[in-house]
Design an enzyme around this catalytic site. Structure first.
Site, mmCIF file in Angstrom:
data_model
loop_
_atom_site.group_PDB
_atom_site.id
_atom_site.type_symbol
_atom_site.label_atom_id
_atom_site.label_comp_id
_atom_site.label_asym_id
_atom_site.label_seq_id
_atom_site.Cartn_x
_atom_site.Cartn_y
_atom_site.Cartn_z
ATOM 1 N N ASP A 216 28.583 65.656 -75.598
ATOM 2 C CA ASP A 216 29.393 66.250 -74.813
ATOM 3 C C ASP A 216 30.111 65.118 -74.137
ATOM 4 O O ASP A 216 29.449 64.320 -73.179
ATOM 5 C CB ASP A 216 29.027 67.301 -73.635
ATOM 6 C CG ASP A 216 30.436 68.027 -73.250
ATOM 7 O OD1 ASP A 216 31.215 67.357 -72.636
ATOM 8 O OD2 ASP A 216 30.511 69.076 -73.339
ATOM 9 N N HIS B 290 30.986 76.473 -80.304
ATOM 10 C CA HIS B 290 30.022 75.400 -80.050
ATOM 11 C C HIS B 290 29.087 75.672 -79.193
ATOM 12 O O HIS B 290 29.416 76.657 -78.214
ATOM 13 C CB HIS B 290 30.826 74.135 -79.377
ATOM 14 C CG HIS B 290 31.689 74.174 -78.487
ATOM 15 N ND1 HIS B 290 32.979 74.844 -78.562
ATOM 16 C CD2 HIS B 290 31.566 74.169 -77.028
ATOM 17 C CE1 HIS B 290 33.509 75.277 -77.372
ATOM 18 N NE2 HIS B 290 32.830 74.631 -76.433
ATOM 19 N N HIS C 234 26.555 74.406 -76.238
ATOM 20 C CA HIS C 234 26.001 73.575 -75.505
ATOM 21 C C HIS C 234 24.320 73.512 -75.136
ATOM 22 O O HIS C 234 23.764 74.659 -74.902
ATOM 23 C CB HIS C 234 26.462 73.902 -73.716
ATOM 24 C CG HIS C 234 28.077 73.724 -73.866
ATOM 25 N ND1 HIS C 234 28.527 72.761 -73.235
ATOM 26 C CD2 HIS C 234 29.060 74.710 -73.971
ATOM 27 C CE1 HIS C 234 29.971 72.994 -73.197
ATOM 28 N NE2 HIS C 234 30.155 74.195 -73.654
HETATM 29 P P1 5GP Z 1 34.084 75.275 -73.455
HETATM 30 O O1 5GP Z 1 35.043 75.187 -74.426
HETATM 31 O O2 5GP Z 1 32.625 75.274 -73.876
HETATM 32 O O3 5GP Z 1 34.322 75.656 -72.357
HETATM 33 O O4 5GP Z 1 34.118 73.377 -73.078
HETATM 34 C C1 5GP Z 1 34.240 72.382 -74.016
HETATM 35 C C2 5GP Z 1 33.319 71.412 -73.613
HETATM 36 O O5 5GP Z 1 33.662 70.246 -75.064
HETATM 37 C C3 5GP Z 1 33.232 70.539 -72.567
HETATM 38 O O6 5GP Z 1 32.189 70.364 -72.238
HETATM 39 C C4 5GP Z 1 34.018 69.319 -72.738
HETATM 40 O O7 5GP Z 1 33.329 68.248 -71.978
HETATM 41 C C5 5GP Z 1 33.694 68.944 -74.341
HETATM 42 N N1 5GP Z 1 34.820 68.157 -74.907
HETATM 43 C C6 5GP Z 1 36.287 68.401 -75.002
HETATM 44 N N2 5GP Z 1 36.748 67.760 -75.786
HETATM 45 C C7 5GP Z 1 35.911 66.850 -76.216
HETATM 46 C C8 5GP Z 1 35.969 65.534 -77.026
HETATM 47 O O8 5GP Z 1 36.917 65.078 -77.431
HETATM 48 N N3 5GP Z 1 34.685 64.857 -77.305
HETATM 49 C C9 5GP Z 1 33.324 65.405 -76.905
HETATM 50 N N4 5GP Z 1 32.331 64.900 -77.060
HETATM 51 N N5 5GP Z 1 33.527 66.596 -76.009
HETATM 52 C C10 5GP Z 1 34.461 67.266 -75.835
#
Ligand code: 5GP
Length: 130
Positions: free
Chosen positions: A29, A93, A95
């Site tokens: 992440d 995804h 975590h």
């Molecule tokens: P969620 O959808 O679970 O609320 O959060 C999405 C997660 O994806 C976040 O923790 C964010 O930091 C991560 N994230 C978003 N865009 C990118 C990216 O382009 N690259 C990576 N490696 N992580 C990402």
């Protein structure tokens, strides 16, 4: 339009890759709650985890388990926490977050600001533990 995670899988956007097979992909992440915070995704682009077909859902769990075991070996932590939110990126995804305490899995915590070198080192340490 492809999700940002599909673009990562296709190599159109860079990532710190941990592992990959035909159906799944794991990478760090970019805004980690802890060193080693990893995202595990199915390559199949489905927004909501419980909309996945059973085979993909179960395979995702098995793939995430392998990655979590490697994280636990590579990163000093008590255990690896698991969370599924999907509030930001509409591509399933999981975590995986190395935990020292319950509070480490609070998504309101300040995120770590790691250098490219640190991300690269962490990714290779976890990959080597697979
Ligand atoms: P969620 O959808 O679970 O609320 O959060 C999405 C997660 O994806 C976040 O923790 C964010 O930091 C991560 N994230 C978003 N865009 C990118 C990216 O382009 N690259 C990576 N490696 N992580 C990402």
């Amino acid at each position: 339009m492809a999700s940002i995670f599909t673009m990562i899988v296709e190599g159109k956007i860079p990532s710190y890759k941990i592992a990959e097979d035909d159906n799944y992909y794991a990478f760090l992440d970019i805004n980690p709650l802890a060193k080693g915070h990893t995202l595990v995704i199915p390559k199949k682009e489905v927004d909501y985890i419980f909309d996945l077909d059973d085979e993909t859902y179960l395979g995702l769990g098995a793939f995430a388990k392998k990655v979590a075991v490697a994280i636990k070996k590579a990163i000093p932590c008590q255990r690896v926490g698991v969370a599924v939110l999907g509030m930001e990126v509409p591509h399933t995804h999981i975590h995986l977050v190395p935990l020292q305490s319950e509070n480490d899995l609070n998504f309101k915590n300040k995120k770590l600001n790691l250098s490219q070198e640190e991300f690269t080192t962490i990714a290779s340490q976890i990959s080597a533990a697979l």
